[in-house]
Design a protein around this motif. Sequence first.
Motif, PDB file in Angstrom:
ATOM      1  N   SER A 218       0.835  -1.213   0.000  1.00 58.84           N
ATOM      2  CA  SER A 218       0.000   0.000   0.000  1.00 58.84           C
ATOM      3  C   SER A 218       0.870   1.264   0.000  1.00 58.84           C
ATOM      4  N   GLY A 221       2.087   1.664  -3.446  1.00 57.26           N
ATOM      5  CA  GLY A 221       1.011   2.153  -4.287  1.00 57.26           C
ATOM      6  C   GLY A 221       0.912   3.671  -4.260  1.00 57.26           C
ATOM      7  N   SER A 351      -6.100   2.859  -5.127  1.00 54.17           N
ATOM      8  CA  SER A 351      -4.777   2.669  -4.541  1.00 54.17           C
ATOM      9  C   SER A 351      -4.511   1.170  -4.440  1.00 54.17           C
ATOM     10  N   PHE A 353      -3.502  -2.177  -2.195  1.00 50.20           N
ATOM     11  CA  PHE A 353      -3.899  -2.616  -0.861  1.00 50.20           C
ATOM     12  C   PHE A 353      -2.849  -3.575  -0.293  1.00 50.20           C
ATOM     13  N   ASP A 354      -2.792  -3.637   1.027  1.00 52.14           N
ATOM     14  CA  ASP A 354      -1.896  -4.603   1.651  1.00 52.14           C
ATOM     15  C   ASP A 354      -2.417  -6.027   1.480  1.00 52.14           C
ATOM     16  N   THR A 359      -5.739  -6.390  -4.088  1.00 47.91           N
ATOM     17  CA  THR A 359      -4.992  -5.628  -5.088  1.00 47.91           C
ATOM     18  C   THR A 359      -5.075  -6.300  -6.452  1.00 47.91           C
TER      19      THR A 359
END
Length: 524
Positions: A218, A221, A351, A353-354, A359
Amino acid sequence: MTPLMAALQAATNFPPPEPVPEVSYRSAGRVLVIGPATLASDKAGELAGNVPVTVLVTEGDLPEPEAYAVHAGQVISMEGWLGNFDVHWKTVDGAESQGKFDLVLNLGLERYFRMHQPPQGYFAPMNDTQALQDALREIADAVGEFTKPKFYQLNEKICAHSRSNVEGCNRCWDVCSAWAMRSEGDAVRVESHLCVGCGACATVCPTGAMRYNYPSVSYWGGKLKAVLGAYAVAGGKAACVLVHGENVTLQQDQLLQRVIPVSMFHIASVGLDWLLGALALGANQVVILATGNEAPQYLEALRAQMALGEEILQGLGYAGEHFRLIEGQAGLAHLQQMPPARVPSETARFSLFDDKRTTLEFCIDHFARHAPQPADMIALASGAPFGTVEVTGDKCTLCYSCVSVCPASALLDGDGQQQLNFIERNCVQCGLCETACPEDAIRLVPRLLLAPQAKQKRVLHVDQPFHCVRCGKPFGTRSMVIGMVAKLAGHSMFATPEALNRLRMCGDCRVVDMMTTDSHEVRS
């Protein structure tokens, strides 16, 4: 300002990542020097004024008593890390001895640690004069408490390694160059003191249970969005992100104006979510620069991630080469012949994501929405973390062993119905279900389903309920009961027709029948 300068300035101005937890080491400087008598005693003498020294002579005559302990023998085993080495050796008279040390200087040619990345606190110069001098300096200063980042986070709940003693995915420790992982029951355990922070475990993890944290996806990103955004605003086209390690120095004249260098702690942490995420956020290509000192399994993992990314992109009509791994800076010259690839005409607004699967889902949806050649399904190579499960209907007994071991909630029971349900988007192709199935009824099929059905529950197998032959109540499934009767028909406990028929009864009727039959036999 040129587009490249705008991108580099945006990278410089981007805030640093949040601090992560730390791993501590404590060392009193107790060093074990191992090697031939003359060399070992010579280097031990150089260290003795700074740290407590013990010498283990592996060949040659023992030196005269000095200001340190001297032993003669051969190492049997060695394990540990800075501040916590446990060494066992056999003496010349055949006895075994052991000791605990904070550091080890191995001056011989035998490797006591077989992994690519030995633990911190262990030095093996292997006849390299410069490496030996560097080791002596580090050992002399290695007294006190030291820390390093805890590079990872592990979510055991979604780990696909093992369930109910059924083994599935071992990708994380297969790729670990420091042998920092082990299996403990159904769980993966990481020894943080051995972890070197490469991030390769997170790169290959299919579920996202292992997450790299130094920094997180993240964070990257946000940084990529800022860097690529600044590049585009300044008029830049077809940005090629060049990922390299922190210890690499690049000469700008080696690069094209569209190449944006990005420095990170370790290149092995770049997984499919990072690669596709960079393209979704505006990059045209991602090139990774290896130095040649990386563990071979790191490069193999990176190539596999890139190949999977290309399968997905090419399957949607995005032509060209989107990812490349370069080994050595001499390979940078080839960037001149790397034409831009085809990518979505629109930059994603989301964005990164972790959560790895989130993602990937956002990125793949973005590529599918703008695809030059839309597709409902893309066939993938074996080992891909996407796919379906096929069930052989005449074998499946709906025992739900597969459901009980699935770490991703891809396989679901019938919720009161005699059926096996499946959500393909959740499947990571870990193989736990295939291994757990007692009837060998499951087969994995790697693919990427892009149709809406991928997110919907669907029925893989349906069976009819079996009705108790005594009371008529439904219990179990027809295939399960018929299969059970067939397998146990020759067993001594079911030698009579009456005993065998109990298998066709529900639990209550089975007990009643046994008691009634037994009572009748006693009265007779």
